[in-house]
Design a protein around this motif. Sequence first.
Motif, PDB file in Angstrom:
ATOM      1  N   UNK A 249       0.833  -1.211   0.000  1.00 15.91           N
ATOM      2  CA  UNK A 249       0.000   0.000   0.000  1.00 15.91           C
ATOM      3  C   UNK A 249       0.865   1.258   0.000  1.00 15.91           C
ATOM      4  N   UNK A 250       1.968   1.233   0.740  1.00 12.50           N
ATOM      5  CA  UNK A 250       2.864   2.388   0.792  1.00 12.50           C
ATOM      6  C   UNK A 250       3.527   2.621  -0.563  1.00 12.50           C
ATOM      7  N   UNK A 251       3.956   1.525  -1.194  1.00 11.94           N
ATOM      8  CA  UNK A 251       4.626   1.647  -2.491  1.00 11.94           C
ATOM      9  C   UNK A 251       3.655   2.011  -3.595  1.00 11.94           C
ATOM     10  N   UNK A 252       2.367   1.691  -3.377  1.00 13.03           N
ATOM     11  CA  UNK A 252       1.289   2.054  -4.320  1.00 13.03           C
ATOM     12  C   UNK A 252       1.609   1.625  -5.741  1.00 13.03           C
ATOM     13  N   UNK A 253       2.136   0.413  -5.882  1.00 13.91           N
ATOM     14  CA  UNK A 253       2.438  -0.102  -7.220  1.00 13.91           C
ATOM     15  C   UNK A 253       1.206  -0.759  -7.824  1.00 13.91           C
ATOM     16  N   UNK A 254       0.960  -0.489  -9.082  1.00 14.81           N
ATOM     17  CA  UNK A 254      -0.138  -1.130  -9.792  1.00 14.81           C
ATOM     18  C   UNK A 254       0.357  -2.366 -10.511  1.00 14.81           C
ATOM     19  N   UNK A 255      -0.401  -2.870 -11.476  1.00 12.02           N
ATOM     20  CA  UNK A 255       0.019  -4.026 -12.267  1.00 12.02           C
ATOM     21  C   UNK A 255       1.390  -3.804 -12.901  1.00 12.02           C
ATOM     22  N   UNK A 256       2.220  -4.822 -12.851  1.00 12.37           N
ATOM     23  CA  UNK A 256       3.576  -4.748 -13.381  1.00 12.37           C
ATOM     24  C   UNK A 256       3.569  -5.092 -14.867  1.00 12.37           C
ATOM     25  N   UNK A 257       4.020  -4.187 -15.738  1.00 13.67           N
ATOM     26  CA  UNK A 257       4.002  -4.445 -17.190  1.00 13.67           C
ATOM     27  C   UNK A 257       4.772  -5.697 -17.582  1.00 13.67           C
ATOM     28  N   UNK A 258       5.867  -5.988 -16.867  1.00 17.59           N
ATOM     29  CA  UNK A 258       6.664  -7.168 -17.212  1.00 17.59           C
ATOM     30  C   UNK A 258       5.924  -8.455 -16.861  1.00 17.59           C
ATOM     31  N   UNK A 259       5.166  -8.409 -15.760  1.00 16.53           N
ATOM     32  CA  UNK A 259       4.348  -9.569 -15.412  1.00 16.53           C
ATOM     33  C   UNK A 259       3.205  -9.715 -16.415  1.00 16.53           C
ATOM     34  N   UNK A 260       2.580  -8.598 -16.741  1.00 18.88           N
ATOM     35  CA  UNK A 260       1.487  -8.625 -17.717  1.00 18.88           C
ATOM     36  C   UNK A 260       1.961  -9.198 -19.047  1.00 18.88           C
ATOM     37  N   UNK A 261       3.234  -8.959 -19.395  1.00 21.46           N
ATOM     38  CA  UNK A 261       3.750  -9.426 -20.682  1.00 21.46           C
ATOM     39  C   UNK A 261       3.822 -10.951 -20.759  1.00 21.46           C
ATOM     40  N   UNK A 262       3.850 -11.612 -19.606  1.00 26.37           N
ATOM     41  CA  UNK A 262       3.884 -13.082 -19.590  1.00 26.37           C
ATOM     42  C   UNK A 262       2.528 -13.686 -19.920  1.00 26.37           C
TER      43      UNK A 262
END
Length: 265
Positions: A245-258
Motif C-alpha cells: 500500500x505504501x509503495x502504491x504499485x499497480x500491475x507490473x508491465x513485465x508480469x502482464x507481458x507473460x
Amino acid sequence: MSEHLDNFDELKALLATSGVDLIDATEALQDSLGKLDGSHFQGRISVSTMAKLVLCEILPANYTQIIYLDGDTQIVSDLGGLENAVVPEGRFFAARDYTAIHDFLDTGKNSHYFNAGVLKFHRKGWIGQEALELFARNPEACEGKHDQGALNYVCGSSLILVSNRWNFPKQFLHLVNMSALSIVHYMAHPKPWHGTFFPWTDRESQVYVHLRKAHPIYNSLYRGISFDRKALYKYRSMRARIKHAIEANGPNPRVQSLLVGDYAV
C-alpha cells in the motif's frame, strides 16, 4: 482419490450431482508408485504428487486430451480457450514456473522452466512414464522438484509453452489484474482455504468457507492449521499488505507481458 476415505461412497454420490466422477485410484497408484513410496518418499511426502505421471493408467480410455490441475489451483474465469486448444500427439502444454518468472523479473532471463501444477497433454505420447523412470533411477537430476523436475529434465521438444494466465503463481497476484487470469496456483503455504493472506483477498478464500458450509462431507475433509502458524501468516500478510500500500504499485508491465504473446493458448 489417492488415499482411503471412510466416506468415499457418500462423497462420490454427492459429487455426481455436480457432474463430477470421483475415481478411487488407491490401488492403481500403489501398483505404479508403491515402490517409490517405500523407498524415496517414505511417508514424508504424499506419493500422489507423482500421480500426474501415471494418469494414463488411471483415467478411462475415452479421454485423449487431458487437463491436469493441482489441488491448490483455483479457476477464476472461463477455461474455454484451454479446453478447446488441441494438443498434438507426443506434446503437452505448460506455463512458466514461479522460479522462472522471478528470474525474469529480477534479471530479464527468459527461461522455459515450467510448472507442473497445470498441464494439458495428449494421452498418446505423454512423457509421464519416462519422467517416472528418470526419477526412480536418478532423483538427484530433478533437483528436489520431484515430478516437476523429472518432467523438465526429459521434456525436450515435447513442451509447448502457454500463457501464465493458465497457471499464475499466487506470489505475484498483487502485480497483475485478476481479470487477466484464468487459473491461480496457490503453491507453497499458506493456502486460501486457511484464510485471507496477502496478496489475495476475502473473495478468493471465502469460496472454501462456503463450500464447507454447503455439506457436512465437504467440511469433514478440511484440515486446518495451528493457531501459531495462522498467527505467523497473518503477521507476514499484514506487513506485506502495508508495504504494498505504501509503495502504491499497480500491475507490473513485465508480469502482464507473460500473459500475452505468441502462445499456443
